[in-house]
Design a protein around this motif. Structure first.
Motif, PDB file in Angstrom:
ATOM      1  N   UNK A 161     -10.570  10.572  -1.098  1.00  0.00           N
ATOM      2  CA  UNK A 161     -10.761  10.832   0.323  1.00  0.00           C
ATOM      3  C   UNK A 161     -12.111  10.338   0.823  1.00  0.00           C
ATOM      4  N   UNK A 162     -13.134  10.358  -0.036  1.00  0.00           N
ATOM      5  CA  UNK A 162     -14.479   9.989   0.415  1.00  0.00           C
ATOM      6  C   UNK A 162     -14.607   8.501   0.703  1.00  0.00           C
ATOM      7  N   UNK A 163     -13.685   7.676   0.203  1.00  0.00           N
ATOM      8  CA  UNK A 163     -13.782   6.224   0.385  1.00  0.00           C
ATOM      9  C   UNK A 163     -12.917   5.711   1.529  1.00  0.00           C
ATOM     10  N   UNK A 164     -12.262   6.604   2.253  1.00  0.00           N
ATOM     11  CA  UNK A 164     -11.287   6.169   3.240  1.00  0.00           C
ATOM     12  C   UNK A 164     -11.942   5.710   4.539  1.00  0.00           C
ATOM     13  N   UNK A 165     -11.375   4.658   5.101  1.00  0.00           N
ATOM     14  CA  UNK A 165     -11.629   4.313   6.493  1.00  0.00           C
ATOM     15  C   UNK A 165     -10.715   5.209   7.341  1.00  0.00           C
ATOM     16  N   UNK A 166     -11.143   5.622   8.548  1.00  0.00           N
ATOM     17  CA  UNK A 166     -10.259   6.469   9.369  1.00  0.00           C
ATOM     18  C   UNK A 166      -8.864   5.894   9.557  1.00  0.00           C
ATOM     19  N   UNK A 167      -8.757   4.580   9.587  1.00  0.00           N
ATOM     20  CA  UNK A 167      -7.437   3.988   9.790  1.00  0.00           C
ATOM     21  C   UNK A 167      -6.545   4.148   8.565  1.00  0.00           C
ATOM     22  N   UNK A 168      -7.146   4.413   7.409  1.00  0.00           N
ATOM     23  CA  UNK A 168      -6.331   4.626   6.214  1.00  0.00           C
ATOM     24  C   UNK A 168      -5.457   5.857   6.368  1.00  0.00           C
ATOM     25  N   UNK A 169      -6.023   6.919   6.897  1.00  0.00           N
ATOM     26  CA  UNK A 169      -5.246   8.147   7.035  1.00  0.00           C
ATOM     27  C   UNK A 169      -4.057   7.941   7.968  1.00  0.00           C
ATOM     28  N   UNK A 170      -4.290   7.227   9.049  1.00  0.00           N
ATOM     29  CA  UNK A 170      -3.196   6.926   9.981  1.00  0.00           C
ATOM     30  C   UNK A 170      -2.136   6.069   9.295  1.00  0.00           C
ATOM     31  N   UNK A 171      -2.606   5.061   8.545  1.00  0.00           N
ATOM     32  CA  UNK A 171      -1.677   4.152   7.870  1.00  0.00           C
ATOM     33  C   UNK A 171      -0.837   4.883   6.832  1.00  0.00           C
ATOM     34  N   UNK A 172      -1.447   5.791   6.085  1.00  0.00           N
ATOM     35  CA  UNK A 172      -0.716   6.515   5.041  1.00  0.00           C
ATOM     36  C   UNK A 172       0.333   7.427   5.658  1.00  0.00           C
ATOM     37  N   UNK A 173      -0.030   8.120   6.724  1.00  0.00           N
ATOM     38  CA  UNK A 173       0.944   8.997   7.370  1.00  0.00           C
ATOM     39  C   UNK A 173       2.132   8.204   7.900  1.00  0.00           C
ATOM     40  N   UNK A 174       1.861   7.086   8.548  1.00  0.00           N
ATOM     41  CA  UNK A 174       2.945   6.236   9.052  1.00  0.00           C
ATOM     42  C   UNK A 174       3.805   5.739   7.885  1.00  0.00           C
ATOM     43  N   UNK A 175       3.166   5.334   6.823  1.00  0.00           N
ATOM     44  CA  UNK A 175       3.869   4.801   5.653  1.00  0.00           C
ATOM     45  C   UNK A 175       4.790   5.846   5.029  1.00  0.00           C
TER      46      UNK A 175
END
Length: 285
Positions: A161-175
């Motif tokens: 979690x500490x290495x994530x870009x904010x867009x990663x969280x959005x991308x993972x949820x969509x995925x």
């Protein structure tokens, strides 16, 4: 962070970060970037082309998926579907994981939805489409050659979690919602209940949406602990109670009344009393 995904993918592969490469290919890279990588590295045509086809299947781009699969060499395609050896071969390369079979199952049903003439016909077509998502197997959109059975382990236990870009969280949820067949079935059934509540299909759709949401509630660690979008535990019980409220004389109403309580009770913490939803908690008519 620079949004240069093809270069990032090259670097991950060069230094042997296979899990990070899999994340980019299957979830994070925009489709346009994945297509760019495929053009620049024809030697990776098998895996990248196969992965691109699955990305298209998840978003119902049937013609694009068919074109990707057609460009694969038979030897590449056979290896991707039935690789030799590997611990997960028996479990993760079973019937239903072949994207050509997935395409053949889903495309005609999606076409039938678009071609339906009346509200009743459209609701029924949407339900038939949702039912195949729900019943045809969990691996319809799983990229087995890429993840080798470790997809959810990497998205939970190995996720940083500490290495994530904010867009990663959005991308993972969509995925996750694009990847899981129960999420597709839930989406379609909720649309039926919302758009065509007067049709005979609506109570069936509410029941299946509740079941799909219950499946997602305990599906794996990501859905249990990480998903911020929907509380599927509450939703599954709420949808069953809504069916009882809206369609009290439907044959499914007695079962729905039962499972409104059962679904909630399955996820109650130890020592916490079970409590069925009231009509007010279930939502307005």
């Amino acid at each position: 962070a620079q949004q240069d995904f093809p270069t990032a993918l090259n670097q991950y592969l060069a230094i042997g970060y296979q899990e990070d490469a899999a994340y980019l290919i299957d979830a994070r890279m925009p489709i346009a970037s994945l297509r760019q990588s495929l053009r620049e590295h024809p030697g990776r045509r098998g895996l990248l082309g196969y992965s691109l086809a699955l990305r298209y299947l998840r978003i119902e781009k049937w013609d694009a998926a068919r074109a990707c699969l057609a460009r694969l060499k038979p030897a590449d395609y056979a290896w991707l579907i039935r690789p030799s050896g590997g611990y997960y071969e028996e479990d993760f390369y079973s019937e239903g994981a072949d994207p050509k079979a997935t395409l053949a199952r889903l495309e005609p049903l999606h076409r039938a939805v678009r071609q339906a003439r009346t509200r009743e016909e459209r609701a029924a077509a949407m339900y038939a489409y949702a039912r195949v998502y729900y019943t045809a197997g969990l691996l319809q959109f799983y990229n087995a050659p890429l993840w080798q059975g470790g997809r959810m382990w990497n998205f939970t236990r190995n996720w940083n979690e500490s290495a994530l870009h904010p867009r990663d969280k959005v991308a993972v949820q969509r995925y996750m919602y694009q990847h899981e067949v129960y999420a597709h079935a839930r989406r379609l059934c909720l649309d039926i209940a919302r758009l065509y509540p007067e049709t005979p299909t609506a109570p069936l759709a509410l029941y299946r949406a509740a079941c799909a949401s219950d499946r997602l509630a305990g599906f794996n660690d990501w859905w249990d602990d990480t998903n911020p979008a929907v509380d599927h535990v509450k939703e599954s019980s709420k949808l069953m109670a809504r069916l009882v409220n809206r369609y009290p004389k439907h044959p499914l109403a007695p079962k729905a009344r039962k499972y409104a309580s059962v679904f909630q009770g399955e996820h109650v913490a130890p020592g916490e009393p079970e409590k069925a939803l009231t009509p007010e908690e279930a939502g307005p008519e």
